[in-house]
Design a protein around this motif. Structure first.
Motif, PDB file in Angstrom:
ATOM      1  N   SER A 174       0.965  -1.186   0.133  1.00 28.07           N
ATOM      2  CA  SER A 174       0.005  -0.106   0.044  1.00 28.07           C
ATOM      3  C   SER A 174       0.818   1.283  -0.063  1.00 28.07           C
ATOM      4  O   SER A 174       1.844   1.297   0.440  1.00 28.07           O
ATOM      5  CB  SER A 174      -0.950   0.004   1.366  1.00 28.07           C
ATOM      6  N   PRO A 175       0.406   2.101  -0.501  1.00 27.52           N
ATOM      7  CA  PRO A 175       1.154   3.517  -0.328  1.00 27.52           C
ATOM      8  C   PRO A 175       1.664   3.869   0.782  1.00 27.52           C
ATOM      9  O   PRO A 175       0.739   3.865   1.848  1.00 27.52           O
ATOM     10  CB  PRO A 175       0.149   4.697  -1.159  1.00 27.52           C
ATOM     11  N   ALA A 176       2.668   4.376   1.125  1.00 23.89           N
ATOM     12  CA  ALA A 176       3.055   5.028   2.567  1.00 23.89           C
ATOM     13  C   ALA A 176       2.102   5.858   3.164  1.00 23.89           C
ATOM     14  O   ALA A 176       1.895   5.821   4.473  1.00 23.89           O
ATOM     15  CB  ALA A 176       4.519   5.270   2.364  1.00 23.89           C
ATOM     16  N   GLN A 177       1.695   6.765   2.400  1.00 25.65           N
ATOM     17  CA  GLN A 177       0.806   7.672   3.050  1.00 25.65           C
ATOM     18  C   GLN A 177      -0.293   6.989   3.499  1.00 25.65           C
ATOM     19  O   GLN A 177      -0.904   7.592   4.442  1.00 25.65           O
ATOM     20  CB  GLN A 177       0.829   9.141   2.005  1.00 25.65           C
ATOM     21  N   THR A 178      -0.864   6.284   2.972  1.00 27.34           N
ATOM     22  CA  THR A 178      -2.061   5.753   3.062  1.00 27.34           C
ATOM     23  C   THR A 178      -2.296   4.852   4.439  1.00 27.34           C
ATOM     24  O   THR A 178      -2.924   4.913   5.317  1.00 27.34           O
ATOM     25  CB  THR A 178      -2.552   4.798   2.165  1.00 27.34           C
ATOM     26  N   THR A 179      -0.973   4.086   4.568  1.00 29.57           N
ATOM     27  CA  THR A 179      -0.700   3.357   5.794  1.00 29.57           C
ATOM     28  C   THR A 179      -0.440   4.144   6.838  1.00 29.57           C
ATOM     29  O   THR A 179      -0.937   3.923   8.080  1.00 29.57           O
ATOM     30  CB  THR A 179       0.637   2.547   5.534  1.00 29.57           C
ATOM     31  N   ALA A 180       0.228   5.409   6.705  1.00 30.58           N
ATOM     32  CA  ALA A 180       0.636   6.263   7.589  1.00 30.58           C
ATOM     33  C   ALA A 180      -0.581   7.057   8.229  1.00 30.58           C
ATOM     34  O   ALA A 180      -0.912   7.253   9.354  1.00 30.58           O
ATOM     35  CB  ALA A 180       1.671   7.233   7.201  1.00 30.58           C
ATOM     36  N   ALA A 181      -1.537   7.293   7.436  1.00 28.61           N
ATOM     37  CA  ALA A 181      -2.685   8.091   7.561  1.00 28.61           C
ATOM     38  C   ALA A 181      -3.668   7.149   8.479  1.00 28.61           C
ATOM     39  O   ALA A 181      -4.221   7.495   9.494  1.00 28.61           O
ATOM     40  CB  ALA A 181      -3.549   8.630   6.548  1.00 28.61           C
TER      41      ALA A 181
END
Length: 138
Positions: free
Chosen positions: A99-106
């Motif tokens: 998954s995109p890092a920003q999605t996981t972080a969000a």
């Protein structure tokens, strides 16, 4: 046994919230492009995660019985362990699935922002009630 009851309540909320969130996303026909935009990430990832994790903390706190809930450390363990493990699971699955890092972080940040402040506000409320000599339940 008091911890198991709180953890079970939080797990049930997590499962029900995950199913509901997925069902809403499917019925709204959310695409991958929708999830990669900032607005879509906030609307379809962060907001539902925040709500589910806040409800997990509330369920865990409500299911933790009164004599044991007076021990702050034990109560924090009862309320925050399942949301913490679910956050860790989400990070691991996000990395494994690519998954995109920003999605996981969000998702991780929204989960922690849902659970930790909920626990903290409930603890403050309980402390105020106990110092005033009022009923200490939720």
């Amino acid at each position: 046994m008091d911890l198991v009851r709180a953890w079970t309540a939080a797990i049930l909320v997590f499962v029900a919230g995950s199913i509901a969130t997925a069902g809403i996303a499917v019925s709204a026909a959310v695409s991958e492009d929708d999830l990669e935009s900032v607005t879509g990430m906030l609307l379809w990832t962060a907001l539902p995660t925040f709500i589910v994790f806040a409800l997990m903390a509330l369920a865990g706190a409500a299911a933790h019985p009164s004599p044991q809930r007076d021990d702050t450390g034990r109560h924090a363990l009862a309320v925050l362990l399942v949301p913490g493990l679910a956050t860790l699971l989400g990070i691991v699955l996000g990395v494994v699935q690519g998954s995109p890092a920003q999605t996981t972080a969000a998702s991780a940040v929204a989960g922690l922002l849902g659970a930790i402040p909920t626990w903290w506000l409930l603890a403050r409320r309980r402390a105020r009630r106990s110092s005033a000599g009022a009923y200490t339940g939720y």
